[in-house]
Design an enzyme around this catalytic site. Structure first.
Site, PDB file in Angstrom:
ATOM      1  N   GLU A 167       0.846  -1.194   0.000  1.00 59.02           N
ATOM      2  CA  GLU A 167       0.000   0.000   0.000  1.00 59.02           C
ATOM      3  C   GLU A 167       0.880   1.242   0.000  1.00 59.02           C
ATOM      4  OE1 GLU A 167      -2.931   2.168   3.279  1.00 59.02           O
ATOM      5  OE2 GLU A 167      -2.504   0.029   3.422  1.00 59.02           O
TER       6      GLU A 167
ATOM      7  N   ASP B  32       0.400   5.092   0.606  1.00 57.12           N
ATOM      8  CA  ASP B  32      -0.483   6.190   1.021  1.00 57.12           C
ATOM      9  C   ASP B  32       0.095   7.505   0.511  1.00 57.12           C
ATOM     10  OD1 ASP B  32      -2.250   4.516   2.370  1.00 57.12           O
ATOM     11  OD2 ASP B  32      -1.075   4.587   4.209  1.00 57.12           O
TER      12      ASP B  32
ATOM     13  N   GLU C 218      -2.893  11.129   3.381  1.00 52.89           N
ATOM     14  CA  GLU C 218      -3.821  10.925   4.490  1.00 52.89           C
ATOM     15  C   GLU C 218      -3.857  12.240   5.242  1.00 52.89           C
ATOM     16  OE1 GLU C 218      -4.168   6.732   6.102  1.00 52.89           O
ATOM     17  OE2 GLU C 218      -2.011   7.034   6.005  1.00 52.89           O
TER      18      GLU C 218
ATOM     19  N   HIS D  73       3.852   1.415   2.722  1.00 57.66           N
ATOM     20  CA  HIS D  73       3.727   0.234   3.579  1.00 57.66           C
ATOM     21  C   HIS D  73       4.111  -0.989   2.746  1.00 57.66           C
ATOM     22  CE1 HIS D  73       1.186   2.119   6.826  1.00 57.66           C
ATOM     23  NE2 HIS D  73       0.828   2.913   5.837  1.00 57.66           N
TER      24      HIS D  73
END
Length: 456
Positions: A231, A233, A236, A247
């Site tokens: 993942e 990101d 956020e 991640h």
């Protein structure tokens, strides 16, 4: 994404997820245009783009009927005595995007509203960018740049307007799993680095076995299985704090986990890294960079640019750096530099940054232990799905993004302070009561060669 498994709190009351296709509500994907850019700043509009609602939000009922397969936070024992039977008995239906979920598009802009009151109360949503009616758009990010405009002015403490990439299957798992009859057209196949166990159907099978209803959320629960993948990101954020975070995972592509591979007992024992290697300007010691009236002024829209640099500056290289830029009022804003004793002045995510951050903050080097930037590089080369969502957090009240976290730790300890929000501000009950009209607007998505998607 930090406590991603808590996204179950956003599901619509008394509805659920299935794997057949229902016909009670027509499914019409909201159109959303975006651009592909090449060196020199020439951009082409992809006018056929659209978004699709994640299947975990959808009404699921018995095939050919109207009986819920899942009500509140429990499964119907007759329709769902086991996972396979449940998948055969249940159908996903279409979505009323605006009326039920507060999801609207206009040209290149997507608006996600926080609380929507229709026949039932809906909180938050998650959507994916489509390439066509049955496939997600796949982005190969190495040596590329991803840019979008965002308006977070109506996102208070405790909310997260997120834009990220997930290593999902392009068809939502339709071809890999015979129990999945709906596929990407109905938003199936989600995975993330938290190995989300709130997902009600995984790999075409109901996650009903071992299902434990949440003690704090009347609509949520967790099953025996989770769904894991790399993942990235990109974003956020709310109006107070923002972070970008890779991640990593040791598995390749969307993978169902069970037992300790899902990190059920220990946070760091699973196949994926839950914490990531995050760059949050406030957490990195710069308190006046991001927020209302600050260098990046969150009271007004701005542009977010993310560059994925490889070791040989080509799409065949290996990811070595993730750079961030902002543009606001025609001015390019360089990312803030770390201001933490014991750390060099980093302004991007690199292996050295991650090693230094984990050491100085005293955090578990889970990102590195799960493959670090090399694992992320492999996922980016294969292709990842764009996810856009708005959610609140029943697990940790979003404190990991915008307040002091973990609870009980001194804010003077490096890495604990992540924003100015009060530790009581992020309770979902508080946020939903005080800010039901909150929203995030993502617009003007552009993807292409380094330096091609924004004006220098």
């Amino acid at each position: 994404m930090f406590p991603k498994h808590t996204l179950a709190v956003l599901t619509l009351a008394a509805v659920a997820l299935g794997q057949n296709i229902g016909t009670n509500q027509a499914e019409n994907h909201p159109q959303l245009s975006w651009q592909t850019c090449t060196a020199g700043g020439s951009c082409r509009t992809n006018s056929g783009g659209a978004v699709v609602l994640d299947s975990n939000w959808r009404w699921t009922h018995n095939v050919g009927g109207f009986t819920n397969c899942y009500t509140g936070n429990t499964w119907d024992a007759t329709l769902c005595p086991d996972g396979e039977t449940c998948a055969a008995n249940c159908a996903i239906d279409g979505a009323d995007y605006a009326g039920t979920y507060g999801i609207t598009t206009s040209g290149n802009a997507l608006t996600l509203k926080f609380v929507t009151f229709a026949q039932q109360k809906n909180v938050g949503s998650r959507v994916y960018l489509m390439a066509d009616n049955t496939h997600y758009q796949m982005f190969q990010l190495l040596n590329k740049e991803f840019t979008f405009d965002v308006d977070v002015s109506q996102l208070p403490c405790g909310l997260n307007g997120a834009l990220y990439f997930s290593e999902m299957d392009a068809d939502g798992g339709l071809s890999r799993f015979s129990g999945n009859k709906a596929g990407a057209q109905y938003g199936t196949g989600y995975c993330d680095s938290q190995c989300a166990r709130d997902i009600k159907f995984i790999n075409g099978v109901a996650n009903s076995e071992g299902w434990q209803p949440s003690s704090t959320d009347p609509n949520a629960g967790t099953g025996n299985f989770g769904t894991c993948c790399n993942e990235m990101d990109i974003w956020e954020a709310n109006s107070v704090s923002a972070a970008f975070t890779p991640h990593s995972c040791t598995v390749d592509g969307q993978t169902r986990c069970s037992g300790e591979d899902c990190a059920i007992q220990s946070r760091f024992d699973g196949v994926c890294d839950p914490d990531g290697c995050d760059f949050n300007s406030f957490r990195m010691g710069v308190k006046n960079f991001y927020g209302p009236g600050m260098t990046v002024d969150t009271s007004r829209p701005f542009t977010v640019v993310t560059q994925f640099i490889t070791n040989n500056n080509s799409t065949s290289g290996t990811l070595t750096e993730i750079r961030r830029l902002y543009v606001q009022n025609g001015r390019v804003i360089q990312n803030s530099k770390t201001n933490i004793p014991g750390m060099d002045a980093f302004d991007s995510v690199t292996t050295d940054f991650c090693d230094s951050q984990k050491e100085v903050f005293g955090d578990t080097p889970s990102f590195q232990q799960h493959g670090g930037l090399s694992a992320m590089s492999r996922a980016m080369q294969k292709g990842m799905v764009l996810v856009l969502s708005l959610w609140d957090d029943h697990f940790a009240d979003m404190l990991w993004l915008d307040s002091n976290y973990p609870l009980g730790a001194s804010a003077s300890k490096p890495g604990v302070a992540r924003g100015t929000c009060d530790q009581q501000s992020g309770s979902p009950t508080t946020v939903e009561g005080r800010s039901p009209n909150a929203q995030v607007v993502f617009s003007n998505i552009r993807f292409g060669d380094i330096g091609s998607t924004f004006a220098n």
